[in-house]
Design a protein around this motif. Structure first.
Motif, PDB file in Angstrom:
ATOM      1  N   UNK A 142      -0.830  19.872   3.463  1.00  0.00           N
ATOM      2  CA  UNK A 142      -0.403  18.608   2.874  1.00  0.00           C
ATOM      3  C   UNK A 142      -1.561  17.640   3.015  1.00  0.00           C
ATOM      4  N   UNK A 143      -1.998  17.074   1.896  1.00  0.00           N
ATOM      5  CA  UNK A 143      -3.084  16.088   1.894  1.00  0.00           C
ATOM      6  C   UNK A 143      -2.527  14.731   1.486  1.00  0.00           C
ATOM      7  N   UNK A 144      -3.064  13.678   2.073  1.00  0.00           N
ATOM      8  CA  UNK A 144      -2.630  12.333   1.700  1.00  0.00           C
ATOM      9  C   UNK A 144      -3.714  11.665   0.873  1.00  0.00           C
ATOM     10  N   UNK A 145      -3.284  10.768  -0.005  1.00  0.00           N
ATOM     11  CA  UNK A 145      -4.203   9.988  -0.817  1.00  0.00           C
ATOM     12  C   UNK A 145      -3.535   8.685  -1.182  1.00  0.00           C
ATOM     13  N   UNK A 146      -4.342   7.688  -1.546  1.00  0.00           N
ATOM     14  CA  UNK A 146      -3.804   6.387  -1.922  1.00  0.00           C
ATOM     15  C   UNK A 146      -4.017   6.149  -3.385  1.00  0.00           C
ATOM     16  N   UNK A 199       0.856  -1.175   0.000  1.00  0.00           N
ATOM     17  CA  UNK A 199       0.000   0.000   0.000  1.00  0.00           C
ATOM     18  C   UNK A 199       0.900   1.236   0.000  1.00  0.00           C
ATOM     19  N   UNK A 200       0.721   2.058  -1.016  1.00  0.00           N
ATOM     20  CA  UNK A 200       1.543   3.248  -1.151  1.00  0.00           C
ATOM     21  C   UNK A 200       0.674   4.468  -0.903  1.00  0.00           C
ATOM     22  N   UNK A 201       1.042   5.237   0.099  1.00  0.00           N
ATOM     23  CA  UNK A 201       0.331   6.479   0.382  1.00  0.00           C
ATOM     24  C   UNK A 201       1.205   7.623  -0.070  1.00  0.00           C
ATOM     25  N   UNK A 202       0.651   8.458  -0.900  1.00  0.00           N
ATOM     26  CA  UNK A 202       1.385   9.608  -1.389  1.00  0.00           C
ATOM     27  C   UNK A 202       0.764  10.866  -0.801  1.00  0.00           C
ATOM     28  N   UNK A 203       1.501  11.923  -0.872  1.00  0.00           N
ATOM     29  CA  UNK A 203       1.039  13.192  -0.322  1.00  0.00           C
ATOM     30  C   UNK A 203       1.128  14.271  -1.380  1.00  0.00           C
ATOM     31  N   UNK A 204       0.281  15.261  -1.220  1.00  0.00           N
ATOM     32  CA  UNK A 204       0.251  16.369  -2.162  1.00  0.00           C
ATOM     33  C   UNK A 204       0.227  17.675  -1.385  1.00  0.00           C
ATOM     34  N   UNK A 238       5.794  23.344   2.609  1.00  0.00           N
ATOM     35  CA  UNK A 238       4.563  23.903   3.159  1.00  0.00           C
ATOM     36  C   UNK A 238       4.872  24.978   4.194  1.00  0.00           C
ATOM     37  N   UNK A 239       5.830  24.704   5.051  1.00  0.00           N
ATOM     38  CA  UNK A 239       6.192  25.678   6.073  1.00  0.00           C
ATOM     39  C   UNK A 239       6.678  26.987   5.455  1.00  0.00           C
ATOM     40  N   UNK A 240       7.483  26.895   4.421  1.00  0.00           N
ATOM     41  CA  UNK A 240       8.004  28.100   3.776  1.00  0.00           C
ATOM     42  C   UNK A 240       6.900  28.864   3.051  1.00  0.00           C
ATOM     43  N   UNK A 263       0.253  21.549  -5.927  1.00  0.00           N
ATOM     44  CA  UNK A 263       1.433  22.095  -6.596  1.00  0.00           C
ATOM     45  C   UNK A 263       2.637  21.158  -6.573  1.00  0.00           C
ATOM     46  N   UNK A 264       2.613  20.137  -5.690  1.00  0.00           N
ATOM     47  CA  UNK A 264       3.746  19.220  -5.594  1.00  0.00           C
ATOM     48  C   UNK A 264       3.271  17.919  -4.956  1.00  0.00           C
ATOM     49  N   UNK A 265       3.755  16.791  -5.452  1.00  0.00           N
ATOM     50  CA  UNK A 265       3.463  15.483  -4.872  1.00  0.00           C
ATOM     51  C   UNK A 265       4.755  14.864  -4.376  1.00  0.00           C
ATOM     52  N   UNK A 266       4.651  14.030  -3.344  1.00  0.00           N
ATOM     53  CA  UNK A 266       5.839  13.354  -2.847  1.00  0.00           C
ATOM     54  C   UNK A 266       5.635  12.816  -1.453  1.00  0.00           C
ATOM     55  N   UNK A 267       6.743  12.493  -0.807  1.00  0.00           N
ATOM     56  CA  UNK A 267       6.706  11.998   0.562  1.00  0.00           C
ATOM     57  C   UNK A 267       6.381  13.148   1.515  1.00  0.00           C
ATOM     58  N   UNK A 268       5.700  12.806   2.600  1.00  0.00           N
ATOM     59  CA  UNK A 268       5.298  13.802   3.583  1.00  0.00           C
ATOM     60  C   UNK A 268       6.503  14.619   4.063  1.00  0.00           C
ATOM     61  N   UNK A 269       7.586  13.907   4.421  1.00  0.00           N
ATOM     62  CA  UNK A 269       8.771  14.584   4.959  1.00  0.00           C
ATOM     63  C   UNK A 269       9.373  15.568   3.959  1.00  0.00           C
ATOM     64  N   UNK A 270       9.284  15.250   2.688  1.00  0.00           N
ATOM     65  CA  UNK A 270       9.814  16.123   1.635  1.00  0.00           C
ATOM     66  C   UNK A 270       8.972  17.396   1.511  1.00  0.00           C
TER      67      UNK A 270
END
Length: 110
Positions: A106-110, A33-38, A94-96, A82-89
């Motif tokens: 940051x939203x997550x989706x599968x 199961x791969x969860x990606x973030x946007x 987002x902070x900036x 505007x960008x997809x990837x790992x949460x940590x990335x």
């Protein structure tokens, strides 16, 4: 290379082993199961188009065209991923963006 019955049978065994290996990999991949973030930026009535475009270019490393397209979607649709990837990335981006006064989550989706 000469095709003898012995060579053909070795080829069949090798080919069958490859197919089995490919099936094993495919099954293992399907079970993962791969969860990606946007990173999603939201529209506001405060920031100018140019400011949002520059922010996306500097923070997300968008090209000018990509940043402009995202900014238009933010304006007309109210939001844009505007960008997809790992949460940590995405956290530092987002902070900036938020530090610059632009609303982002940051939203997550599968």
């Amino acid at each position: 290379m000469e095709f003898s019955e012995d060579n053909i049978s070795r080829f069949r065994i090798s080919f069958q082993n490859q197919e089995k290996h490919q099936e094993d990999v495919a099954v293992a991949f399907d079970e993962e199961v791969v969860t990606s973030h946007q990173l999603v930026v939201y529209n506001d009535e405060v920031n100018s188009f140019d400011y949002v475009i520059i922010t996306l270019m500097e923070v997300c490393e968008h090209s000018p065209e990509q940043a402009e397209q995202c900014t238009l979607q933010i304006h007309f649709r109210g939001r844009c991923g505007v960008k997809s990837g790992d949460f940590d990335e995405l956290v530092s981006m987002r902070n900036e963006i938020c530090r610059r006064g632009i609303s982002a989550e940051i939203e997550s989706y599968q």
